[in-house]
Motif scaffolding. Structure first.
Motif, short mmCIF file in Angstrom:
data_model
loop_
_atom_site.label_atom_id
_atom_site.label_comp_id
_atom_site.label_asym_id
_atom_site.label_seq_id
_atom_site.Cartn_x
_atom_site.Cartn_y
_atom_site.Cartn_z
N PHE A 1 11.54 25.12 -6.61
CA PHE A 1 12.78 25.14 -7.39
C PHE A 1 13.68 24.02 -6.92
CE2 PHE A 1 17.23 26.28 -7.92
CZ PHE A 1 17.28 26.51 -9.28
N THR A 2 14.09 23.15 -7.83
CA THR A 2 15.00 22.06 -7.50
C THR A 2 16.00 21.86 -8.64
OG1 THR A 2 13.51 20.39 -8.44
CG2 THR A 2 13.30 20.84 -6.08
N VAL A 3 17.13 21.29 -8.30
CA VAL A 3 18.14 20.90 -9.28
C VAL A 3 18.54 19.47 -8.98
CG1 VAL A 3 20.43 21.38 -10.24
CG2 VAL A 3 19.01 23.28 -9.41
N ASP A 4 18.52 18.62 -9.98
CA ASP A 4 18.90 17.22 -9.80
C ASP A 4 20.37 17.12 -9.43
OD1 ASP A 4 16.31 16.60 -10.55
OD2 ASP A 4 16.87 16.14 -12.63
N PHE B 1 26.09 21.52 -2.29
CA PHE B 1 25.13 21.51 -3.38
C PHE B 1 23.75 21.93 -2.87
CE2 PHE B 1 21.92 19.56 -6.05
CZ PHE B 1 22.40 19.72 -7.34
N ASP B 2 23.31 21.30 -1.79
CA ASP B 2 21.98 21.61 -1.24
C ASP B 2 21.91 23.04 -0.75
OD1 ASP B 2 21.13 19.05 -1.79
OD2 ASP B 2 21.49 18.28 0.22
N PHE B 3 23.01 23.55 -0.19
CA PHE B 3 23.01 24.92 0.29
C PHE B 3 22.87 25.91 -0.86
CE2 PHE B 3 25.39 28.84 1.30
CZ PHE B 3 24.62 29.30 2.37
N VAL B 4 23.65 25.73 -1.92
CA VAL B 4 23.61 26.64 -3.06
C VAL B 4 22.23 26.61 -3.72
CG1 VAL B 4 24.56 27.14 -5.34
CG2 VAL B 4 26.09 26.55 -3.45
N VAL B 5 21.68 25.40 -3.89
CA VAL B 5 20.32 25.29 -4.46
C VAL B 5 19.32 25.99 -3.56
CG1 VAL B 5 18.46 23.69 -5.06
CG2 VAL B 5 20.81 23.17 -5.72
N GLY B 6 19.50 25.85 -2.24
CA GLY B 6 18.60 26.49 -1.29
C GLY B 6 18.63 28.01 -1.38
N VAL B 7 19.83 28.56 -1.58
CA VAL B 7 19.96 30.01 -1.72
C VAL B 7 19.24 30.49 -2.97
CG1 VAL B 7 21.57 31.91 -2.11
CG2 VAL B 7 22.12 30.14 -0.43
N ARG C 1 25.46 21.78 -12.35
CA ARG C 1 25.37 20.82 -13.45
C ARG C 1 26.40 21.20 -14.51
NH1 ARG C 1 22.11 16.40 -12.46
NH2 ARG C 1 22.27 16.10 -14.71
N ASP C 2 26.76 20.24 -15.36
CA ASP C 2 27.70 20.59 -16.42
C ASP C 2 27.11 20.43 -17.82
OD1 ASP C 2 27.74 17.86 -16.68
OD2 ASP C 2 29.83 17.61 -16.04
N GLU C 3 25.78 20.18 -17.94
CA GLU C 3 25.13 20.27 -19.24
C GLU C 3 25.05 21.75 -19.62
OE1 GLU C 3 23.02 16.98 -16.85
OE2 GLU C 3 23.41 19.13 -16.58
N TYR C 4 25.38 22.04 -20.87
CA TYR C 4 25.32 23.45 -21.28
C TYR C 4 23.86 23.89 -21.27
CZ TYR C 4 27.41 27.62 -23.23
OH TYR C 4 27.89 28.90 -23.39
N PRO C 5 23.56 25.07 -20.71
CA PRO C 5 22.17 25.50 -20.54
C PRO C 5 21.40 25.59 -21.86
CG PRO C 5 23.67 26.88 -19.27
CD PRO C 5 24.52 26.04 -20.16
N ALA D 1 17.90 19.63 -16.08
CA ALA D 1 17.87 19.13 -14.71
C ALA D 1 17.52 20.21 -13.70
CB ALA D 1 19.23 18.52 -14.35
N VAL D 2 17.08 21.37 -14.20
CA VAL D 2 16.72 22.49 -13.34
C VAL D 2 15.21 22.68 -13.42
CG1 VAL D 2 17.10 24.94 -12.85
CG2 VAL D 2 18.97 23.55 -13.77
N HIS D 3 14.53 22.47 -12.30
CA HIS D 3 13.07 22.42 -12.31
C HIS D 3 12.46 23.60 -11.55
CE1 HIS D 3 13.89 18.38 -13.72
NE2 HIS D 3 14.56 18.13 -12.61
#
Length: 218
Positions: A16-19, A187-193, A114-118, A125-127
């Protein structure tokens, strides 16, 4: 969402990653994020499983039960198929992965990542990558009965990580309003959680892997 049939031996089979945003984030939608997320959150609720029950008396002799239900991640059915048939129907797997991906996009948006609407169906950008398992070869027939229990230590850790993640998002909210940027460390912490939670979900409830999730944000 892409799937890979082979993963490096030292890589957990859930990715799981987010650009990281390469431009300033929208301050206005960030300020009102809790409001602007409502429409897509309602869509997610409808697809991900909700129930509205109404009871109406009929001639005083009984009740008519009308319910609106939809979707949700499939857990019980794959569990039974793995235990009794050693199969994981591909379309059940695809449903779970697509729904989880949609949920993650909404979660990333709500977390200000991210601020693109889902989108309901595009990766954006969410992988998320979870390989389709060969149930007969890759999954223990009886382990699904105990995975939810074996994951209890992760539930405890994720409880505290969730609190820390919420604090990080609040700090990031102020940072974005003043600078337009999401601090990279936060950012990296929240993505990591989120990544940690996705791995536990894939192990204990999606039942796509028997490898115990690592206690790691990376």
């Amino acid at each position: 969402m892409s799937e890979h049939s082979a993963q490096p031996v030292d890589t957990y089979p859930v990715s799981f990653t987010v650009d990281y945003p390469d431009r300033p984030l929208n301050r206005l939608t960030t300020f009102f994020r809790i409001v602007v997320v409502i429409p897509i959150a309602l869509v997610l609720s409808a697809v991900g499983g909700s129930e509205i029950d109404t009871w109406n008396r009929v001639d005083g002799s009984g009740a008519v039960h009308a319910a609106f239900t939809a979707g949700g991640l499939l857990f019980g059915a794959p569990l039974l198929m793995i235990v009794f048939r050693r199969k994981y129907p591909r379309w059940w797997f695809d449903w779970n992965i697509q729904l989880l991906g949609f949920s993650n996009r909404v979660g990333a948006y709500l977390s200000l990542l991210r601020d693109e609407y889902p989108s309901t169906d595009e990766e954006q950008a969410v992988h998320l990558e979870i390989p389709y398992p060969d149930a007969e070869r890759d999954l223990n027939q009886w382990l699904p009965l105990a995975k939810w229990f074996l994951a209890i230590p992760h539930y405890v850790v994720l409880f505290f990580l969730g609190i820390a993640g919420t604090v990080a998002i609040i700090i990031a909210w102020f940072a974005i309003l003043f600078t337009g940027r999401y601090p990279r460390g936060l950012f990296d912490f929240v993505v990591g959680v989120i990544r940690w939670g996705v791995r536990v979900l894939a192990y204990a409830y999606l039942l796509t892997t028997d490898r115990y999730p690592p206690f790691s944000l990376s």
